[in-house]
Design a protein around this motif. Structure first.
Motif, mmCIF file in Angstrom:
data_model
loop_
_atom_site.group_PDB
_atom_site.id
_atom_site.type_symbol
_atom_site.label_atom_id
_atom_site.label_comp_id
_atom_site.label_asym_id
_atom_site.label_seq_id
_atom_site.Cartn_x
_atom_site.Cartn_y
_atom_site.Cartn_z
ATOM 1 N N ALA A 64 -14.563 -21.789 25.883
ATOM 2 C CA ALA A 64 -15.795 -22.256 26.530
ATOM 3 C C ALA A 64 -16.876 -22.496 25.476
ATOM 4 O O ALA A 64 -17.084 -21.682 24.576
ATOM 5 N N VAL A 65 -17.571 -23.616 25.608
ATOM 6 C CA VAL A 65 -18.588 -24.021 24.632
ATOM 7 C C VAL A 65 -19.961 -23.552 25.095
ATOM 8 O O VAL A 65 -20.299 -23.641 26.284
ATOM 9 N N LEU A 66 -20.736 -23.031 24.151
ATOM 10 C CA LEU A 66 -22.060 -22.497 24.471
ATOM 11 C C LEU A 66 -23.137 -23.555 24.346
ATOM 12 O O LEU A 66 -23.008 -24.520 23.579
ATOM 13 N N GLN A 67 -24.199 -23.336 25.110
ATOM 14 C CA GLN A 67 -25.368 -24.216 25.078
ATOM 15 C C GLN A 67 -26.590 -23.389 24.670
ATOM 16 O O GLN A 67 -26.626 -22.179 24.922
ATOM 17 N N GLU A 68 -27.570 -24.056 24.100
ATOM 18 C CA GLU A 68 -28.840 -23.422 23.754
ATOM 19 C C GLU A 68 -29.351 -22.574 24.930
ATOM 20 O O GLU A 68 -29.369 -23.033 26.059
ATOM 21 N N GLY A 69 -29.719 -21.323 24.616
ATOM 22 C CA GLY A 69 -30.325 -20.467 25.642
ATOM 23 C C GLY A 69 -29.343 -19.718 26.526
ATOM 24 O O GLY A 69 -29.753 -18.944 27.387
ATOM 25 N N ASP A 70 -28.033 -19.936 26.317
ATOM 26 C CA ASP A 70 -27.052 -19.250 27.158
ATOM 27 C C ASP A 70 -27.105 -17.741 26.951
ATOM 28 O O ASP A 70 -27.460 -17.254 25.872
ATOM 29 N N GLU A 71 -26.702 -17.012 28.003
ATOM 30 C CA GLU A 71 -26.528 -15.560 27.919
ATOM 31 C C GLU A 71 -25.027 -15.287 27.889
ATOM 32 O O GLU A 71 -24.333 -15.549 28.870
ATOM 33 N N LEU A 72 -24.569 -14.798 26.740
ATOM 34 C CA LEU A 72 -23.132 -14.528 26.567
ATOM 35 C C LEU A 72 -22.945 -13.021 26.633
ATOM 36 O O LEU A 72 -23.512 -12.280 25.826
ATOM 37 N N ALA A 73 -22.157 -12.559 27.606
ATOM 38 C CA ALA A 73 -21.920 -11.124 27.743
ATOM 39 C C ALA A 73 -20.508 -10.784 27.305
ATOM 40 O O ALA A 73 -19.558 -11.477 27.666
ATOM 41 N N VAL A 74 -20.385 -9.716 26.522
ATOM 42 C CA VAL A 74 -19.080 -9.181 26.142
ATOM 43 C C VAL A 74 -18.724 -8.114 27.176
ATOM 44 O O VAL A 74 -19.475 -7.152 27.360
ATOM 45 N N ILE A 75 -17.586 -8.315 27.853
ATOM 46 C CA ILE A 75 -17.221 -7.457 28.988
ATOM 47 C C ILE A 75 -15.992 -6.636 28.614
ATOM 48 O O ILE A 75 -14.864 -7.123 28.717
ATOM 49 N N PRO A 76 -16.174 -5.381 28.185
ATOM 50 C CA PRO A 76 -14.994 -4.548 27.931
ATOM 51 C C PRO A 76 -14.238 -4.305 29.246
ATOM 52 O O PRO A 76 -14.796 -4.569 30.325
ATOM 53 N N PRO A 77 -12.976 -3.830 29.162
ATOM 54 C CA PRO A 77 -12.201 -3.622 30.390
ATOM 55 C C PRO A 77 -13.032 -2.852 31.428
ATOM 56 O O PRO A 77 -13.573 -1.786 31.108
ATOM 57 N N VAL A 78 -13.129 -3.419 32.635
ATOM 58 C CA VAL A 78 -14.023 -2.836 33.644
ATOM 59 C C VAL A 78 -13.361 -1.626 34.291
ATOM 60 O O VAL A 78 -12.125 -1.510 34.326
ATOM 61 N N SER A 79 -14.182 -0.717 34.807
ATOM 62 C CA SER A 79 -13.653 0.525 35.392
ATOM 63 C C SER A 79 -14.535 1.010 36.536
ATOM 64 O O SER A 79 -14.766 2.204 36.682
ATOM 65 N N GLY A 80 -15.044 0.065 37.332
ATOM 66 C CA GLY A 80 -15.856 0.437 38.486
ATOM 67 C C GLY A 80 -14.989 1.050 39.569
ATOM 68 O O GLY A 80 -13.763 1.093 39.470
ATOM 69 N N GLY A 81 -15.668 1.521 40.617
ATOM 70 C CA GLY A 81 -14.950 2.089 41.753
ATOM 71 C C GLY A 81 -14.861 3.596 41.663
ATOM 72 O O GLY A 81 -15.340 4.198 40.716
ATOM 73 N N LYS B 120 -12.447 -3.222 41.728
ATOM 74 C CA LYS B 120 -12.038 -2.442 40.553
ATOM 75 C C LYS B 120 -11.506 -3.326 39.430
ATOM 76 O O LYS B 120 -11.610 -2.992 38.254
ATOM 77 N N LYS B 121 -10.936 -4.446 39.806
ATOM 78 C CA LYS B 121 -10.341 -5.357 38.823
ATOM 79 C C LYS B 121 -11.388 -6.258 38.156
ATOM 80 O O LYS B 121 -11.252 -6.570 36.970
ATOM 81 N N ASP B 122 -12.402 -6.671 38.898
ATOM 82 C CA ASP B 122 -13.293 -7.741 38.430
ATOM 83 C C ASP B 122 -14.738 -7.336 38.147
ATOM 84 O O ASP B 122 -15.378 -7.932 37.277
ATOM 85 N N ALA B 123 -15.296 -6.406 38.907
ATOM 86 C CA ALA B 123 -16.753 -6.190 38.847
ATOM 87 C C ALA B 123 -17.164 -5.631 37.479
ATOM 88 O O ALA B 123 -16.519 -4.735 36.935
ATOM 89 N N ALA B 124 -18.257 -6.158 36.950
ATOM 90 C CA ALA B 124 -18.739 -5.776 35.612
ATOM 91 C C ALA B 124 -19.453 -4.426 35.686
ATOM 92 O O ALA B 124 -20.675 -4.312 35.574
ATOM 93 N N ILE B 125 -18.626 -3.398 35.917
ATOM 94 C CA ILE B 125 -19.103 -2.017 36.075
ATOM 95 C C ILE B 125 -18.175 -1.135 35.235
ATOM 96 O O ILE B 125 -16.967 -1.382 35.191
ATOM 97 N N TRP B 126 -18.776 -0.135 34.582
ATOM 98 C CA TRP B 126 -17.992 0.762 33.715
ATOM 99 C C TRP B 126 -18.332 2.202 34.023
ATOM 100 O O TRP B 126 -19.462 2.504 34.392
ATOM 101 N N LYS B 127 -17.326 3.073 33.833
ATOM 102 C CA LYS B 127 -17.607 4.501 33.990
ATOM 103 C C LYS B 127 -17.181 5.262 32.746
ATOM 104 O O LYS B 127 -16.208 4.932 32.078
ATOM 105 N N LYS B 128 -17.975 6.289 32.491
ATOM 106 C CA LYS B 128 -17.718 7.169 31.361
ATOM 107 C C LYS B 128 -17.513 8.572 31.912
ATOM 108 O O LYS B 128 -18.327 9.055 32.706
#
Lengths: 81, 142
Positions: A64-81, B120-128
């Motif tokens: 993906a190509v970036l444009q001026e002013g873009d917000e680029l987020a680095v997303i480590p493996p997510v672990s919500g829930g 759990k697979k997609d949301a940009a949320i992290w736990k420590k």
């Protein structure tokens, strides 16, 4: 051009910063940002391969190509829930 | 149109208050999923005392809203609430609440399961994990 990079969770901790501006040549893509971040923050180099990226809050691929002013987020493996 | 509530919140989840807007005369079943902090012991013999949650808030908020909208397209949802905690969540406390009201129970169960799995697979949320000796470990799902 200048973009804004946001870091989270383990990446933020290892880099010691949660947000930074980054100057890039026109037409730079996400892979180029990953390379730049590896040079700036050797401590996160090994983790970046496992990370996803989002431009302006939408997941994107490495090409993906970036444009001026873009917000680029680095997303480590997510672990919500 | 389904009645939808999605929130990221720092305050503890009040389950009864969260369910109030989900009850509906058009629904024959409400499924509720609560994700809670489970006690663990790490390799150093330390006990878990809490989980610390962090999110890319702007992205996670729009992801929760998109998740709710997609679920409402897939199932005949009457009302749906998705709440996710940020900050410290003590043992046994809920970090996430999903409540789905549908005309029939089968679709309510299916929708609820799909929502938590996708979140759990997609949301940009992290736990420590926070251990008794003060150390912390970011959780990396396999």
């Amino acid at each position: 051009m200048r973009i804004r990079v946001k870091l989270f969770a383990i990446i933020k901790e290892r880099a010691g910063v949660d947000e930074l501006p980054l100057d890039l040549p026109a037409g730079a893509n996400v892979a180029a940002v990953e390379l730049a971040l590896k040079e700036m923050f050797p401590a996160i180099g090994g983790f970046l391969r496992q990370c996803a990226y989002a431009i302006n809050r939408e997941y994107v691929g490495a090409a993906a190509v970036l444009q001026e002013g873009d917000e680029l987020a680095v997303i480590p493996p997510v672990s919500g829930g | 149109m389904a009645r939808i509530v999605t929130e990221l919140q720092n305050a503890p989840i009040d389950v009864a208050a969260a369910l109030a807007p989900v009850y509906d005369a058009a629904a024959g079943g409400v499924t509720v999923f609560l994700g809670t902090t489970r006690a663990e012991r790490n390799a150093n013999g330390r006990d878990l005392i809490a989980l610390d949650y962090e999110a890319y808030e702007e992205m996670a908020k729009s992801q929760l809203a998109a998740l709710a909208a997609e679920a409402s397209r897939r199932w005949p949802i009457v009302a749906l609430t998705i709440l996710h905690r940020l900050g410290r969540v003590a043992l046994a406390e809920p970090s996430v609440l999903i409540a789905v009201a549908c005309p029939h129970r089968a679709e309510a169960f299916d929708a609820c399961r799909w929502i938590i799995d996708t979140l759990k697979k997609d949301a940009a949320i992290w736990k420590k994990e926070v251990w008794a000796d003060g150390s912390g470990t970011w959780v990396h799902p396999q």
